[in-house]
Design a protein around this motif. Structure first.
Motif, PDB file in Angstrom:
ATOM      1  N   LEU A   1       3.331  -9.011  -9.669  1.00  0.00           N
ATOM      2  CA  LEU A   1       4.311  -8.104  -9.084  1.00  0.00           C
ATOM      3  C   LEU A   1       5.146  -7.281 -10.404  1.00  0.00           C
ATOM      4  N   GLU A   2       5.499  -8.349 -11.227  1.00  0.00           N
ATOM      5  CA  GLU A   2       6.129  -7.716 -12.063  1.00  0.00           C
ATOM      6  C   GLU A   2       5.473  -6.440 -13.101  1.00  0.00           C
ATOM      7  N   GLU A   3       4.191  -6.674 -13.523  1.00  0.00           N
ATOM      8  CA  GLU A   3       3.348  -5.840 -13.991  1.00  0.00           C
ATOM      9  C   GLU A   3       3.081  -4.420 -13.132  1.00  0.00           C
ATOM     10  N   ALA A   4       2.856  -4.881 -11.690  1.00  0.00           N
ATOM     11  CA  ALA A   4       2.816  -3.519 -10.888  1.00  0.00           C
ATOM     12  C   ALA A   4       3.748  -3.002 -10.584  1.00  0.00           C
ATOM     13  N   THR A   5       4.841  -3.570 -10.416  1.00  0.00           N
ATOM     14  CA  THR A   5       6.225  -2.603 -10.399  1.00  0.00           C
ATOM     15  C   THR A   5       6.543  -1.932 -11.458  1.00  0.00           C
TER      16      THR A   5
ATOM     17  N   GLU B   1      20.761  12.124  -5.688  1.00  0.00           N
ATOM     18  CA  GLU B   1      21.193  11.123  -6.806  1.00  0.00           C
ATOM     19  C   GLU B   1      20.877   9.605  -6.305  1.00  0.00           C
ATOM     20  N   ASN B   2      20.465   9.568  -5.090  1.00  0.00           N
ATOM     21  CA  ASN B   2      20.223   7.898  -4.742  1.00  0.00           C
ATOM     22  C   ASN B   2      18.711   7.746  -5.220  1.00  0.00           C
ATOM     23  N   TRP B   3      18.108   8.532  -5.912  1.00  0.00           N
ATOM     24  CA  TRP B   3      16.640   8.484  -6.518  1.00  0.00           C
ATOM     25  C   TRP B   3      16.785   7.377  -7.636  1.00  0.00           C
ATOM     26  N   ASN B   4      18.140   7.085  -8.314  1.00  0.00           N
ATOM     27  CA  ASN B   4      18.315   6.277  -9.534  1.00  0.00           C
ATOM     28  C   ASN B   4      18.030   4.997  -8.943  1.00  0.00           C
ATOM     29  N   THR B   5      18.062   4.558  -7.481  1.00  0.00           N
ATOM     30  CA  THR B   5      17.535   2.995  -6.828  1.00  0.00           C
ATOM     31  C   THR B   5      16.519   3.407  -5.893  1.00  0.00           C
ATOM     32  N   LEU B   6      16.327   4.527  -5.183  1.00  0.00           N
ATOM     33  CA  LEU B   6      15.277   4.693  -4.172  1.00  0.00           C
ATOM     34  C   LEU B   6      14.094   4.477  -4.922  1.00  0.00           C
ATOM     35  N   LEU B   7      13.767   5.196  -5.923  1.00  0.00           N
ATOM     36  CA  LEU B   7      12.289   5.379  -6.554  1.00  0.00           C
ATOM     37  C   LEU B   7      12.087   4.154  -6.937  1.00  0.00           C
ATOM     38  N   TYR B   8      12.594   3.303  -7.364  1.00  0.00           N
ATOM     39  CA  TYR B   8      12.321   1.859  -7.852  1.00  0.00           C
ATOM     40  C   TYR B   8      12.193   0.905  -6.834  1.00  0.00           C
ATOM     41  N   GLN B   9      12.946   1.066  -5.599  1.00  0.00           N
ATOM     42  CA  GLN B   9      12.611   0.373  -4.514  1.00  0.00           C
ATOM     43  C   GLN B   9      11.403   0.657  -4.131  1.00  0.00           C
ATOM     44  N   ARG B  10      11.078   1.889  -3.973  1.00  0.00           N
ATOM     45  CA  ARG B  10       9.673   2.519  -3.790  1.00  0.00           C
ATOM     46  C   ARG B  10       8.442   1.805  -4.676  1.00  0.00           C
ATOM     47  N   ALA B  11       8.853   1.709  -5.888  1.00  0.00           N
ATOM     48  CA  ALA B  11       7.890   1.140  -6.927  1.00  0.00           C
ATOM     49  C   ALA B  11       7.479  -0.318  -6.778  1.00  0.00           C
ATOM     50  N   LYS B  12       8.487  -0.891  -6.267  1.00  0.00           N
ATOM     51  CA  LYS B  12       8.278  -2.408  -5.763  1.00  0.00           C
ATOM     52  C   LYS B  12       7.332  -2.647  -4.661  1.00  0.00           C
ATOM     53  N   ILE B  13       7.569  -1.636  -3.494  1.00  0.00           N
ATOM     54  CA  ILE B  13       6.391  -1.604  -2.337  1.00  0.00           C
ATOM     55  C   ILE B  13       5.217  -1.253  -2.807  1.00  0.00           C
ATOM     56  N   SER B  14       5.156  -0.332  -3.585  1.00  0.00           N
ATOM     57  CA  SER B  14       3.516   0.104  -4.288  1.00  0.00           C
ATOM     58  C   SER B  14       3.176  -1.133  -5.128  1.00  0.00           C
ATOM     59  N   GLY B  15       4.003  -1.758  -5.729  1.00  0.00           N
ATOM     60  CA  GLY B  15       3.471  -3.002  -6.637  1.00  0.00           C
ATOM     61  C   GLY B  15       3.090  -4.080  -5.626  1.00  0.00           C
ATOM     62  N   LYS B  16       3.699  -4.291  -4.585  1.00  0.00           N
ATOM     63  CA  LYS B  16       3.280  -5.348  -3.781  1.00  0.00           C
ATOM     64  C   LYS B  16       2.068  -5.183  -3.227  1.00  0.00           C
ATOM     65  N   LEU B  17       1.842  -3.745  -2.597  1.00  0.00           N
ATOM     66  CA  LEU B  17       0.535  -3.455  -1.856  1.00  0.00           C
ATOM     67  C   LEU B  17      -0.592  -3.294  -2.907  1.00  0.00           C
ATOM     68  N   VAL B  18      -0.405  -3.076  -4.072  1.00  0.00           N
ATOM     69  CA  VAL B  18      -1.604  -2.818  -5.188  1.00  0.00           C
ATOM     70  C   VAL B  18      -2.264  -4.441  -5.318  1.00  0.00           C
ATOM     71  N   LEU B  19      -1.435  -5.336  -4.959  1.00  0.00           N
ATOM     72  CA  LEU B  19      -1.994  -6.738  -5.306  1.00  0.00           C
ATOM     73  C   LEU B  19      -2.587  -7.350  -3.964  1.00  0.00           C
TER      74      LEU B  19
ATOM     75  N   ASP C   1      -5.284  -8.211  -0.821  1.00  0.00           N
ATOM     76  CA  ASP C   1      -6.589  -8.078  -0.910  1.00  0.00           C
ATOM     77  C   ASP C   1      -7.234  -6.860  -0.376  1.00  0.00           C
ATOM     78  N   PHE C   2      -6.532  -6.118   0.400  1.00  0.00           N
ATOM     79  CA  PHE C   2      -7.312  -4.917   0.690  1.00  0.00           C
ATOM     80  C   PHE C   2      -7.169  -3.864  -0.425  1.00  0.00           C
ATOM     81  N   SER C   3      -6.271  -3.909  -1.013  1.00  0.00           N
ATOM     82  CA  SER C   3      -6.227  -2.950  -2.321  1.00  0.00           C
ATOM     83  C   SER C   3      -7.172  -3.525  -3.405  1.00  0.00           C
ATOM     84  N   ARG C   4      -7.151  -4.886  -3.523  1.00  0.00           N
ATOM     85  CA  ARG C   4      -8.042  -5.050  -4.484  1.00  0.00           C
ATOM     86  C   ARG C   4      -9.471  -4.711  -4.177  1.00  0.00           C
ATOM     87  N   LYS C   5     -10.116  -5.017  -3.012  1.00  0.00           N
ATOM     88  CA  LYS C   5     -11.340  -4.816  -2.623  1.00  0.00           C
ATOM     89  C   LYS C   5     -11.524  -3.243  -2.679  1.00  0.00           C
ATOM     90  N   ALA C   6     -10.699  -2.553  -2.302  1.00  0.00           N
ATOM     91  CA  ALA C   6     -10.737  -0.946  -2.286  1.00  0.00           C
ATOM     92  C   ALA C   6     -10.999  -0.476  -3.542  1.00  0.00           C
TER      93      ALA C   6
END
Length: 254
Positions: free
Chosen positions: A80-84, A223-241, A243-248
């Motif tokens: 998760l750390e690498e993906a985020t 202005e909320n992008w300073n936190t919002l985009l990194y929250q979104r990055a964590k969501i993407s980081g979790k999903l890319v790990l 099983d569905f994403s790995r297979k795809a």
């Protein structure tokens, strides 16, 4: 100034208060994390350069404008750390474009996918050609355009963003122009470059303080992008790990 390594090139040219900022990568101008970091740092540096009034952001070659995230690096992330961190690279670039004190003109000469659409959307004024189709295909590989969504929605609206995201199909440059992503679309890159040169020179003659202040107005409410985009990055980081994403991802690689 030019920085070049196995992770792509970044070339900065300054003349008459206009910067040509060109990124490039052999894999359809996609972005590994290193190139994202270099682009972020360069945008932040140019923001504080008194000899610059306008930035023209472009990519190398005559093929795709930007294929988004590096496919190889997406497959390589293992926790998760690498993906985020990887997806935060796009968050950093978008925030650097947002807070940059200079007007950014996007030269979108070819197709844009995923993060490439986000970068086009974060330009203050984007010009394109008929070849500049766009696509958000993230759902097909088990993730979603979470980090770039605020930038794209800001330009084309929530309904059009939902259409792009769910359909995961190419939209034409004409469609992107109708929705407000592109200010103008040209038949050839020659016409595109002629317009960009004229427009950049026009802006460079304006009061730089006025340009900086109007840019702040353009981006009010983000202005909320300073936190919002990194929250979104964590969501993407979790999903890319997942099983569905790995297979795809492995299927796409094959």
């Amino acid at each position: 100034m030019t920085t070049q390594n196995q992770n792509g090139t970044l070339i900065t040219t300054i003349e008459n208060k206009i910067v040509i900022l060109e990124f490039g990568h052999p894999a359809s101008n996609s972005f590994p994390i290193d190139l994202l970091d270099r682009l972020t740092n360069e945008l932040n540096s140019l923001s504080n350069n008194p000899d610059v009034s306008v930035i023209v952001l472009k990519s190398s070659g005559s093929g795709a404008f930007c294929a988004g995230a590096s496919f190889d690096e997406l497959i390589a992330v293992s926790n998760l750390e690498e993906a985020t961190k990887f997806f935060s690279g796009f968050a950093n670039v978008l925030n650097a474009m947002r807070t940059c004190s200079k007007i950014i003109i996007g030269r979108i000469h070819g197709k844009a996918v995923g993060g490439g659409v986000g970068i086009a959307a974060a330009c203050d004024y984007a010009l394109a050609t008929n070849e500049s189709a766009i696509k958000l295909s993230e759902l097909a590989i088990g993730i979603g355009p979470f980090v770039i969504e605020p930038a794209v929605t800001r330009k084309i609206g929530k309904s059009a963003m939902a259409k792009m995201t769910l359909e995961t199909e190419w939209k034409t440059a004409f469609w992107a122009n109708q929705k407000g992503l592109y200010a103008k679309v040209f038949e050839t890159t020659t016409e595109l470059d002629t317009e960009i040169t004229a427009f950049a020179n026009k802006l460079a003659r304006y009061n730089p303080e006025a340009l900086a202040e109007i840019k702040k107005v353009f981006w009010e409410g983000t202005e909320n992008w300073n936190t919002l985009l990194y929250q979104r990055a964590k969501i993407s980081g979790k999903l890319v790990l997942s099983d569905f994403s790995r297979k795809a991802l492995n299927q796409f690689k094959k």
